[in-house]
Design a protein around this motif. Structure first.
Motif, short mmCIF file in Angstrom:
data_model
loop_
_atom_site.label_atom_id
_atom_site.label_comp_id
_atom_site.label_asym_id
_atom_site.label_seq_id
_atom_site.Cartn_x
_atom_site.Cartn_y
_atom_site.Cartn_z
N GLY A 80 104.69 33.94 49.11
CA GLY A 80 104.05 35.24 48.98
C GLY A 80 104.32 36.05 50.23
O GLY A 80 105.09 35.63 51.10
N PHE A 81 103.68 37.21 50.33
CA PHE A 81 103.89 38.04 51.51
C PHE A 81 102.67 38.91 51.79
O PHE A 81 101.88 39.20 50.90
CB PHE A 81 105.15 38.89 51.40
CG PHE A 81 105.18 39.83 50.22
CD1 PHE A 81 104.61 41.09 50.28
CD2 PHE A 81 105.80 39.45 49.05
CE1 PHE A 81 104.64 41.95 49.21
CE2 PHE A 81 105.84 40.30 47.96
CZ PHE A 81 105.27 41.56 48.04
N ASP A 82 102.55 39.31 53.04
CA ASP A 82 101.56 40.28 53.49
C ASP A 82 102.31 41.49 54.01
O ASP A 82 103.35 41.34 54.68
CB ASP A 82 100.68 39.72 54.62
CG ASP A 82 99.74 38.63 54.15
OD1 ASP A 82 99.21 38.74 53.04
OD2 ASP A 82 99.54 37.66 54.91
N GLU A 90 105.11 39.86 56.54
CA GLU A 90 105.08 38.45 56.91
C GLU A 90 105.07 37.65 55.63
O GLU A 90 104.23 37.88 54.76
CB GLU A 90 103.83 38.12 57.73
CG GLU A 90 103.87 38.65 59.13
CD GLU A 90 102.66 38.21 59.94
OE1 GLU A 90 101.97 37.24 59.56
OE2 GLU A 90 102.40 38.86 60.96
N THR A 91 106.02 36.74 55.49
CA THR A 91 106.03 35.85 54.32
C THR A 91 105.21 34.60 54.64
O THR A 91 105.03 34.25 55.80
CB THR A 91 107.47 35.45 53.94
OG1 THR A 91 108.08 34.81 55.06
CG2 THR A 91 108.28 36.65 53.49
N PHE A 92 104.74 33.97 53.60
CA PHE A 92 103.98 32.72 53.79
C PHE A 92 104.23 31.81 52.61
O PHE A 92 104.55 32.26 51.50
CB PHE A 92 102.48 32.99 53.97
CG PHE A 92 101.85 33.78 52.86
CD1 PHE A 92 101.38 33.16 51.71
CD2 PHE A 92 101.73 35.16 52.97
CE1 PHE A 92 100.81 33.90 50.69
CE2 PHE A 92 101.16 35.91 51.96
CZ PHE A 92 100.69 35.27 50.80
N HIS A 93 104.12 30.51 52.86
CA HIS A 93 104.30 29.50 51.82
C HIS A 93 102.94 29.02 51.33
O HIS A 93 102.05 28.76 52.14
CB HIS A 93 105.12 28.32 52.36
CG HIS A 93 105.47 27.34 51.31
ND1 HIS A 93 104.83 26.15 51.15
CD2 HIS A 93 106.41 27.39 50.32
CE1 HIS A 93 105.33 25.49 50.13
NE2 HIS A 93 106.30 26.23 49.61
N ILE A 94 102.83 28.91 50.03
CA ILE A 94 101.60 28.39 49.41
C ILE A 94 101.96 27.02 48.85
O ILE A 94 102.80 26.91 47.96
CB ILE A 94 101.11 29.31 48.27
CG1 ILE A 94 101.00 30.75 48.76
CG2 ILE A 94 99.80 28.81 47.70
CD1 ILE A 94 100.95 31.76 47.64
N LYS A 138 97.80 46.84 60.61
CA LYS A 138 96.60 46.47 59.84
C LYS A 138 97.00 45.95 58.47
O LYS A 138 97.88 46.53 57.81
CB LYS A 138 95.66 47.66 59.69
CG LYS A 138 95.09 48.14 60.99
CD LYS A 138 94.16 49.31 60.78
CE LYS A 138 93.65 49.81 62.13
NZ LYS A 138 92.81 50.98 61.98
N ALA A 139 96.35 44.86 58.04
CA ALA A 139 96.65 44.29 56.72
C ALA A 139 96.45 45.34 55.65
O ALA A 139 95.43 46.04 55.61
CB ALA A 139 95.75 43.09 56.46
N PHE A 140 97.44 45.48 54.76
CA PHE A 140 97.39 46.48 53.71
C PHE A 140 97.51 45.83 52.33
O PHE A 140 96.79 46.18 51.42
CB PHE A 140 98.51 47.50 53.92
CG PHE A 140 98.44 48.70 53.03
CD1 PHE A 140 97.42 49.62 53.15
CD2 PHE A 140 99.41 48.91 52.05
CE1 PHE A 140 97.34 50.73 52.33
CE2 PHE A 140 99.35 50.01 51.24
CZ PHE A 140 98.32 50.92 51.37
N ILE A 141 98.43 44.86 52.19
CA ILE A 141 98.61 44.15 50.91
C ILE A 141 98.78 42.67 51.19
O ILE A 141 99.55 42.27 52.05
CB ILE A 141 99.86 44.67 50.17
CG1 ILE A 141 99.64 46.11 49.71
CG2 ILE A 141 100.22 43.78 49.00
CD1 ILE A 141 100.84 46.74 49.04
N HIS A 142 98.04 41.86 50.41
CA HIS A 142 98.21 40.41 50.42
C HIS A 142 98.68 40.05 49.03
O HIS A 142 97.99 40.27 48.05
CB HIS A 142 96.87 39.72 50.74
CG HIS A 142 96.97 38.23 50.71
ND1 HIS A 142 97.56 37.50 51.71
CD2 HIS A 142 96.56 37.33 49.77
CE1 HIS A 142 97.49 36.22 51.41
NE2 HIS A 142 96.91 36.10 50.23
N HIS A 143 99.91 39.53 48.92
CA HIS A 143 100.53 39.31 47.62
C HIS A 143 100.95 37.85 47.49
O HIS A 143 101.92 37.42 48.13
CB HIS A 143 101.74 40.24 47.49
CG HIS A 143 102.37 40.23 46.15
ND1 HIS A 143 101.82 40.84 45.05
CD2 HIS A 143 103.54 39.69 45.74
CE1 HIS A 143 102.62 40.68 44.01
NE2 HIS A 143 103.67 39.98 44.41
N GLU A 144 100.23 37.11 46.66
CA GLU A 144 100.51 35.68 46.50
C GLU A 144 101.42 35.37 45.33
O GLU A 144 102.13 34.38 45.34
CB GLU A 144 99.21 34.90 46.33
CG GLU A 144 98.40 34.85 47.59
CD GLU A 144 97.20 33.93 47.47
OE1 GLU A 144 97.10 33.16 46.49
OE2 GLU A 144 96.35 33.97 48.36
#
Length: 102
Positions: free
Chosen positions: A39-41, A29-33, A47-53
């Motif tokens: 960034g992406f998860d 899942e990508t997300f905007h900061i 299950k959440a494994f990596i949160h990368h901003e």
């Protein structure tokens, strides 16, 4: 009667070489900061494994656009799928993907 126990936690070679991510369900899942980029998860079996901003390069914010975040997430997933943990991404790899930073 003699009973012997092996208390060492040594796994047989056949168990050590099992890749738990080979057939796992991996998703992104990508997300905007705001004002920082994208960034992406990464999720493994939901299950959440990596949160990368942001790239782990000094003074950089997020990725310049969602497409770049997706490119890098695909590379990370390929490393996870190959059981290369942690899935470190080099500057050379980012450059070869023509990644832009915010």
């Amino acid at each position: 009667m003699v009973i012997a126990f092996n208390c060492r936690n040594k796994k047989p070679d056949s168990i050590k070489n099992i890749n738990p991510f080979k057939y796992a369900a991996l998703s992104v899942e990508t997300f905007h900061i705001k004002d920082k980029g994208w960034g992406f998860d990464i999720y493994v079996n939901g299950k959440a494994f990596i949160h990368h901003e942001k790239p782990q390069l000094s003074s950089l914010e997020g990725y310049a656009n969602e497409q770049d975040a997706v490119k890098v997430s695909k590379l990370v997933i390929s490393k996870i799928r190959s059981n290369k943990l942690p899935p470190v991404i080099s500057f050379y790899e980012l450059d070869s993907l023509d990644i832009r930073y915010k």
